[in-house]
Design an enzyme around this catalytic site. Sequence first.
Site, PDB file in Angstrom:
ATOM      1  N   TYR A   1      -1.509  -0.444  11.241  1.00  0.00           N
ATOM      2  CA  TYR A   1      -1.757  -1.092   9.940  1.00  0.00           C
ATOM      3  C   TYR A   1      -0.592  -0.853   8.987  1.00  0.00           C
ATOM      4  CZ  TYR A   1      -3.303  -1.419   5.094  1.00  0.00           C
ATOM      5  OH  TYR A   1      -3.369  -1.693   3.746  1.00  0.00           O
TER       6      TYR A   1
ATOM      7  N   LYS B   1       2.187  -3.463   7.297  1.00  0.00           N
ATOM      8  CA  LYS B   1       2.374  -3.651   5.854  1.00  0.00           C
ATOM      9  C   LYS B   1       3.832  -3.369   5.455  1.00  0.00           C
ATOM     10  CE  LYS B   1      -0.361  -4.460   3.079  1.00  0.00           C
ATOM     11  NZ  LYS B   1      -0.844  -5.793   2.568  1.00  0.00           N
TER      12      LYS B   1
ATOM     13  N   THR C   1       0.821  -1.208   0.000  1.00  0.00           N
ATOM     14  CA  THR C   1       0.000   0.000   0.000  1.00  0.00           C
ATOM     15  C   THR C   1       0.858   1.264   0.000  1.00  0.00           C
ATOM     16  OG1 THR C   1      -1.477   1.297   1.408  1.00  0.00           O
ATOM     17  CG2 THR C   1      -0.137  -0.327   2.514  1.00  0.00           C
ATOM     18  N   ASP C   2       0.280   2.356  -0.501  1.00  0.00           N
ATOM     19  CA  ASP C   2       0.998   3.636  -0.447  1.00  0.00           C
ATOM     20  C   ASP C   2       1.182   4.130   0.994  1.00  0.00           C
ATOM     21  OD1 ASP C   2      -1.647   4.345   0.086  1.00  0.00           O
ATOM     22  OD2 ASP C   2      -1.777   5.898  -1.470  1.00  0.00           O
ATOM     23  N   GLU C   3       0.401   3.543   1.932  1.00  0.00           N
ATOM     24  CA  GLU C   3       0.489   4.025   3.319  1.00  0.00           C
ATOM     25  C   GLU C   3       1.855   3.747   3.952  1.00  0.00           C
ATOM     26  OE1 GLU C   3      -2.815   3.584   5.902  1.00  0.00           O
ATOM     27  OE2 GLU C   3      -4.266   3.635   4.277  1.00  0.00           O
TER      28      GLU C   3
END
Length: 342
Positions: free
Chosen positions: A153, A157, A125-127
């Site tokens: 979260y 990731k 994810t970009d997060e």
Amino acid sequence: MTIIVTGGAGFIGSNFIFHMLEHHPEYRIVCLDKLTYAGNLSTLKDVMDRPGFRFVRADICDREAVFRLFEEEKPDMVVNFAAESHVDRSIEDPEVFLRTNILGTAVLMDACRKYGITRYHQVSTDEVYGDLPLDRPDLLFTEETPIHTSSPYSASKASADLLVMAYHRTYGLPCTISRCSNNYGPYHFPEKLIPLMIANALNDKPLPVYGEGKNVRDWLYVEDHCRAIDLILHKGRVGEVYNIGGHNEMANIDIVKLICRELGKPESLITHVTDRKGHDMRYAIDPAKIHRELGWLPETKFADGIRRTIRWYLEHRDWWEEIVSGEYQHYYEKMYGNRGTV
Ligand code: NAD
Ligand code: TDX
């Protein structure tokens, strides 16, 4: 070609299975999913009996079950969508995020090492890049942007991504990683912004916008994400990270107002509630690498994609009404019942 798709009963995984069955009908697709609250077998009902498709209920952390499945299927590729994916839940209770997102990734890659595969693909994810300031629209996340996570979260990731790169370097596992921006489209679980606002608006319930609603996300129609992963599997370079995004930044409040307009609901339903802890301000992906190397470009414009999505929720009320009336109701009460308004 046999591909194990983990997390295929969830939002993006199911869309990916539909994409692969349509575009590669000769492939065998094996979906491995634990069916947590976010996994929904009814999503897969139309493909369940298709030759070349198999569903297996198992936990990616269950080494024995995962190894047994590899023994049976001898997959060529693995695409790992399985994850705890909701930031708000990770803030409430991080532990299961660490277990599934990190340990589960290691178990899958251990099975890949033992049985041999041509590709392990990690859906990230970009997060993992943290956030960007609102007043610097020139800044975008590239694959070289340092990892700088905010929530349990995103930390889980990012940890998984680091493990994937370590398995590639140490064991020579043929891995790729994709980091995509926010997806929207059919089968999106109604705890996430867009489906939650559609469902609440249709039920004339308050639309809970965190803080002022100025936070920006970079939205991509789910089919465009699936097409990008398909390309990476077939043409992507092993050991590489590919960012996926469509230059479609929007503030949350503008999305919620748009949904009100499209559904003919009054903006007075919008309620500003207490902000998310550690709330990332802005995400924005630079997709230049995947465009340059693999020729990928998004095909669905946001104006079309959001209308298509709203129509899907209107036409599939049974799918989401079952969810919002079940166990999810307790979550909603817990998260929003006592949330102050601002
Ligand atoms: P989702 O929550 O809708 O689906 C997750 C699926 O994984 C569910 O079917 C669930 O049952 C399954 N699962 C959870 N724990 C499992 C376990 N231990 N073993 C086996 N299966 C398990 O998630 P999503 O939105 O479809 O996201 C899929 C992936 O894409 C995730 O890895 C997420 O981090 C990533 N991602 C999501 C977005 C987004 O906007 N939704 C954007 C970028 C990346
Ligand atoms: O009720 C809400 N009100 C609100 O204002 C909810 C649920 C969200 N929000 C805000 C928070 C975010 O700024 O909307 C934005 C989007 O929130 P989510 O839908 O929870 O997505 P986000 O936190 O951006 O994370 C998503 O994109 C990246 C996915 O859930 C992740 O799995 C993915 O990695």
